[in-house]
Design a protein around this motif. Structure first.
Motif, PDB file in Angstrom:
ATOM      1  N   GLU A   1       0.804  -1.269  -0.037  1.00 36.59           N
ATOM      2  CA  GLU A   1       0.033   0.123   0.060  1.00 36.59           C
ATOM      3  C   GLU A   1       0.941   1.118   0.028  1.00 36.59           C
ATOM      4  N   ARG A   2       1.969   1.449   0.860  1.00 37.35           N
ATOM      5  CA  ARG A   2       2.781   2.507   0.868  1.00 37.35           C
ATOM      6  C   ARG A   2       3.461   2.637  -0.333  1.00 37.35           C
ATOM      7  N   ALA A   3       3.800   1.486  -1.156  1.00 34.96           N
ATOM      8  CA  ALA A   3       4.606   1.603  -2.474  1.00 34.96           C
ATOM      9  C   ALA A   3       3.622   2.113  -3.524  1.00 34.96           C
ATOM     10  N   ARG A   4       2.301   1.716  -3.464  1.00 37.74           N
ATOM     11  CA  ARG A   4       1.299   2.199  -4.391  1.00 37.74           C
ATOM     12  C   ARG A   4       1.067   3.433  -4.168  1.00 37.74           C
ATOM     13  N   ARG A   5       0.887   4.259  -2.906  1.00 38.07           N
ATOM     14  CA  ARG A   5       0.661   5.440  -2.516  1.00 38.07           C
ATOM     15  C   ARG A   5       1.858   6.304  -3.184  1.00 38.07           C
ATOM     16  N   SER A   6       3.101   5.788  -2.884  1.00 38.61           N
ATOM     17  CA  SER A   6       4.305   6.696  -3.384  1.00 38.61           C
ATOM     18  C   SER A   6       4.630   6.501  -4.819  1.00 38.61           C
ATOM     19  N   ALA A   7       4.083   5.589  -5.662  1.00 35.07           N
ATOM     20  CA  ALA A   7       4.439   5.438  -6.914  1.00 35.07           C
ATOM     21  C   ALA A   7       4.147   6.769  -7.433  1.00 35.07           C
ATOM     22  N   VAL A   8       5.281   7.057  -8.726  1.00 36.85           N
ATOM     23  CA  VAL A   8       5.209   8.354  -9.082  1.00 36.85           C
ATOM     24  C   VAL A   8       4.161   8.854  -9.690  1.00 36.85           C
ATOM     25  N   ILE A   9       3.524   8.492 -10.817  1.00 41.23           N
ATOM     26  CA  ILE A   9       2.418   8.974 -11.356  1.00 41.23           C
ATOM     27  C   ILE A   9       1.195   7.728 -11.879  1.00 41.23           C
ATOM     28  N   ARG A  10       0.180   7.865 -11.268  1.00 38.77           N
ATOM     29  CA  ARG A  10      -1.117   6.879 -11.605  1.00 38.77           C
ATOM     30  C   ARG A  10      -1.857   7.481 -12.629  1.00 38.77           C
ATOM     31  N   HIS A  11      -1.970   8.745 -12.693  1.00 37.46           N
ATOM     32  CA  HIS A  11      -2.725   9.399 -13.671  1.00 37.46           C
ATOM     33  C   HIS A  11      -2.054  10.545 -14.517  1.00 37.46           C
ATOM     34  N   PRO A  12      -1.125  10.007 -15.470  1.00 36.81           N
ATOM     35  CA  PRO A  12      -0.010  11.219 -16.129  1.00 36.81           C
ATOM     36  C   PRO A  12      -1.028  12.000 -16.975  1.00 36.81           C
ATOM     37  N   LEU A  13      -1.995  11.882 -17.514  1.00 35.06           N
ATOM     38  CA  LEU A  13      -2.971  12.837 -18.383  1.00 35.06           C
ATOM     39  C   LEU A  13      -3.719  13.908 -17.339  1.00 35.06           C
ATOM     40  N   ALA A  14      -4.328  13.272 -16.400  1.00 31.60           N
ATOM     41  CA  ALA A  14      -4.779  14.516 -15.320  1.00 31.60           C
ATOM     42  C   ALA A  14      -3.612  15.061 -14.709  1.00 31.60           C
ATOM     43  N   SER A  15      -2.581  14.904 -14.264  1.00 29.98           N
ATOM     44  CA  SER A  15      -1.619  15.700 -13.864  1.00 29.98           C
ATOM     45  C   SER A  15      -0.844  16.562 -14.870  1.00 29.98           C
ATOM     46  N   PHE A  16      -0.840  16.202 -16.086  1.00 28.64           N
ATOM     47  CA  PHE A  16      -0.323  16.987 -17.461  1.00 28.64           C
ATOM     48  C   PHE A  16      -1.465  18.288 -17.338  1.00 28.64           C
ATOM     49  N   PHE A  17      -2.773  17.803 -17.447  1.00 25.00           N
ATOM     50  CA  PHE A  17      -3.686  18.815 -17.778  1.00 25.00           C
ATOM     51  C   PHE A  17      -3.812  19.729 -16.572  1.00 25.00           C
ATOM     52  N   HIS A  18      -3.706  19.305 -15.294  1.00 23.28           N
ATOM     53  CA  HIS A  18      -3.819  20.213 -14.231  1.00 23.28           C
ATOM     54  C   HIS A  18      -2.694  21.182 -14.330  1.00 23.28           C
TER      55      HIS A  18
END
Length: 165
Positions: free
Chosen positions: A23-40
């Motif tokens: 769970e900790r590794a999943r939460r600290s993974a770099v980017i799960r939503h790259p498109l949303a992060s980009f458009f943000h």
């Protein structure tokens, strides 16, 4: 006999450190939503760049103003409807009650296993983008105000038009 009892007690206790680490590794993974992060960040940063390069893009104040407002409107829509939900689990809307009063409802989803909210890196991207860009606009406001180079629709090239006799 007491040694056997302790062994039996510890056999009943099951510690699952692997699930917590996953769970900790999943939460600290770099980017799960790259498109949303980009458009943000995209609409915000492009609006700032357009403001800085406005004289090169167009000599018309109105066209630059409309382009910046459109970009910031797209940013508002994407934060409200997409990136806020995906990156940090925010949701909000307006609701009219029986008396006709307008009520704003805000929800924030807590991060849990299997949730579709973003990672810690995405949360940092979301909140830093939400804080830093308005600070940049505030800086632009004060520099324009104190340098007396406020951009306005008045024809500055021919000030004689607005003179009164």
């Amino acid at each position: 006999a007491s040694h056997q009892t302790m062994a039996d007690d510890t056999e009943d206790v099951e510690l699952d450190f692997a699930a917590d680490e996953q769970e900790r590794a999943r939460r600290s993974a770099v980017i799960r939503h790259p498109l949303a992060s980009f458009f943000h960040l995209f609409f915000r940063v492009v609006a700032i760049v357009v403001y800085l390069l406005c004289d090169w893009i167009s000599k018309s104040f109105a066209s630059c103003f409309v382009l910046i407002i459109a970009l910031l409107s797209f940013d508002f829509w994407s934060v409200k409807n997409v990136t806020g939900r995906l990156l940090v689990g925010l949701r909000w809307w307006n609701q009219i009650d029986e008396d006709g009063r307008s009520l704003w409802v805000f929800e924030a989803k807590k991060a849990s296993r299997g949730s579709n909210t973003g990672t810690e890196a995405e949360a940092r991207i979301f909140w830093l983008g939400l804080i830093i860009c308005p600070l940049i606009w505030t800086f632009f406001f004060f520099t324009s105000l104190f340098s007396l180079k406020i951009k306005c629709p008045v024809n500055a090239r021919n000030p004689g038009i607005y003179e009164f006799s």
